[in-house]
Motif scaffolding. Sequence first.
Motif, PDB file in Angstrom:
ATOM      1  N   CYS A  70       0.825  -1.210   0.000  1.00  0.00           N
ATOM      2  CA  CYS A  70       0.000   0.000   0.000  1.00  0.00           C
ATOM      3  C   CYS A  70       0.860   1.261   0.000  1.00  0.00           C
ATOM      4  O   CYS A  70       0.460   2.286  -0.571  1.00  0.00           O
ATOM      5  CB  CYS A  70      -0.917   0.006   1.218  1.00  0.00           C
ATOM      6  N   THR A  71       2.021   1.210   0.637  1.00  0.00           N
ATOM      7  CA  THR A  71       2.884   2.384   0.714  1.00  0.00           C
ATOM      8  C   THR A  71       3.642   2.622  -0.586  1.00  0.00           C
ATOM      9  O   THR A  71       4.199   3.699  -0.789  1.00  0.00           O
ATOM     10  CB  THR A  71       3.891   2.253   1.871  1.00  0.00           C
ATOM     11  N   VAL A  72       3.660   1.618  -1.445  1.00  0.00           N
ATOM     12  CA  VAL A  72       4.354   1.735  -2.729  1.00  0.00           C
ATOM     13  C   VAL A  72       3.405   2.213  -3.826  1.00  0.00           C
ATOM     14  O   VAL A  72       3.792   2.970  -4.717  1.00  0.00           O
ATOM     15  CB  VAL A  72       4.976   0.373  -3.120  1.00  0.00           C
ATOM     16  N   TYR A  73       2.160   1.805  -3.747  1.00  0.00           N
ATOM     17  CA  TYR A  73       1.196   2.069  -4.820  1.00  0.00           C
ATOM     18  C   TYR A  73       0.867   3.550  -4.956  1.00  0.00           C
ATOM     19  O   TYR A  73       0.750   4.272  -3.965  1.00  0.00           O
ATOM     20  CB  TYR A  73      -0.099   1.299  -4.545  1.00  0.00           C
ATOM     21  N   ASP A  74       0.708   3.999  -6.183  1.00  0.00           N
ATOM     22  CA  ASP A  74       0.240   5.349  -6.483  1.00  0.00           C
ATOM     23  C   ASP A  74      -0.588   5.257  -7.753  1.00  0.00           C
ATOM     24  O   ASP A  74      -0.168   4.644  -8.732  1.00  0.00           O
ATOM     25  CB  ASP A  74       1.409   6.318  -6.677  1.00  0.00           C
ATOM     26  N   CYS A  75      -1.758   5.865  -7.753  1.00  0.00           N
ATOM     27  CA  CYS A  75      -2.653   5.772  -8.913  1.00  0.00           C
ATOM     28  C   CYS A  75      -2.436   6.905  -9.902  1.00  0.00           C
ATOM     29  O   CYS A  75      -3.144   6.990 -10.902  1.00  0.00           O
ATOM     30  CB  CYS A  75      -4.108   5.751  -8.458  1.00  0.00           C
ATOM     31  N   PHE A  76      -1.500   7.801  -9.631  1.00  0.00           N
ATOM     32  CA  PHE A  76      -1.215   8.951 -10.498  1.00  0.00           C
ATOM     33  C   PHE A  76      -2.434   9.851 -10.684  1.00  0.00           C
ATOM     34  O   PHE A  76      -2.574  10.526 -11.702  1.00  0.00           O
ATOM     35  CB  PHE A  76      -0.689   8.496 -11.869  1.00  0.00           C
ATOM     36  N   GLY A  77      -3.325   9.837  -9.697  1.00  0.00           N
ATOM     37  CA  GLY A  77      -4.496  10.707  -9.758  1.00  0.00           C
ATOM     38  C   GLY A  77      -5.719  10.060 -10.372  1.00  0.00           C
ATOM     39  O   GLY A  77      -6.770  10.697 -10.495  1.00  0.00           O
ATOM     40  N   ALA A  78      -5.613   8.776 -10.738  1.00  0.00           N
ATOM     41  CA  ALA A  78      -6.762   8.099 -11.359  1.00  0.00           C
ATOM     42  C   ALA A  78      -7.929   7.975 -10.389  1.00  0.00           C
ATOM     43  O   ALA A  78      -9.093   8.130 -10.784  1.00  0.00           O
ATOM     44  CB  ALA A  78      -6.344   6.717 -11.850  1.00  0.00           C
TER      45      ALA A  78
END
Length: 282
Positions: free
Chosen positions: A78-86
């Motif tokens: 969870c600390t690695v994931y990023d949705c790039f604003g999606a």
Amino acid sequence: MSQQPDRTTHGAAPPALDDPGLRADCANCFGLCCVALTFSASADFPVDKAAGEPCSHLRTDFRCSVHRELRPRGYQGCTVYDCFGAGQKISRITYAGQDWRQAPHTADEMFALLPVVRQLQELLRYLTEALTLEPARALHGELRAALAEIEQLTLADPATLLALDVGARRAAVNPLLLRTSELVRAQVKGRKKNRRGADLFGARLKGADLRGADLRGAYLIAADLRGADLRLADLIGADLRDTDLRGADLTGSIFLVQPQVNAARGDTDTRLPPALVRPAHW
């Protein structure tokens, strides 16, 4: 429905890499990644969770009840994931602020949209960065056109997005990003290392001179890059899970994104591009 800024205006300043629309904004998202994604018990997650099943720590306000304790509890993924604003774009624009709890019939569709829009947002992130790179100025017109096209796609209706061949869109943008990379890396004189797609799992690269290197898609999992010089290196798609970046210099490296940094190991001596944030766990 919220209005998005017009980035196609001739002569307008390039979009900024710190644009909040290119970063996850959990406060304006309906916890989509906490429901849509699959968790598998591993070093990244302590439990299994099926796609479409809400995480047990997701609160009714769509916030995480253990956000401050994710790593100690085993939720490193969870600390690695990023949705790039999606996430916030789907929540606030595509569905105009109506969440999947209020409208359960939209849930499956909303969750299916997350990986599609995330990939498009990631492309926006790369194109936005390319537009900030002075050596690629000759390509800025093409880059702006590509960015405008991808941004319009992110605002399409769910049916259009779910029918979209995202792989084809990525393939269409990739040559432009490659040309950008070549122009930027040409600033480093002499022959540059080409490690595109290389298997460098656990490689001993401490102190390596990788200035201007092509590391696109390289597998650098658990590699030792302590003190390495990665200035102006192309790191798009490089797998940096557990890569040791302590003391490494990534100043000016291109197409490096926050999830890659979050997945790596670094310290206070690791030098990052200014648009990226030093992870708290470093």
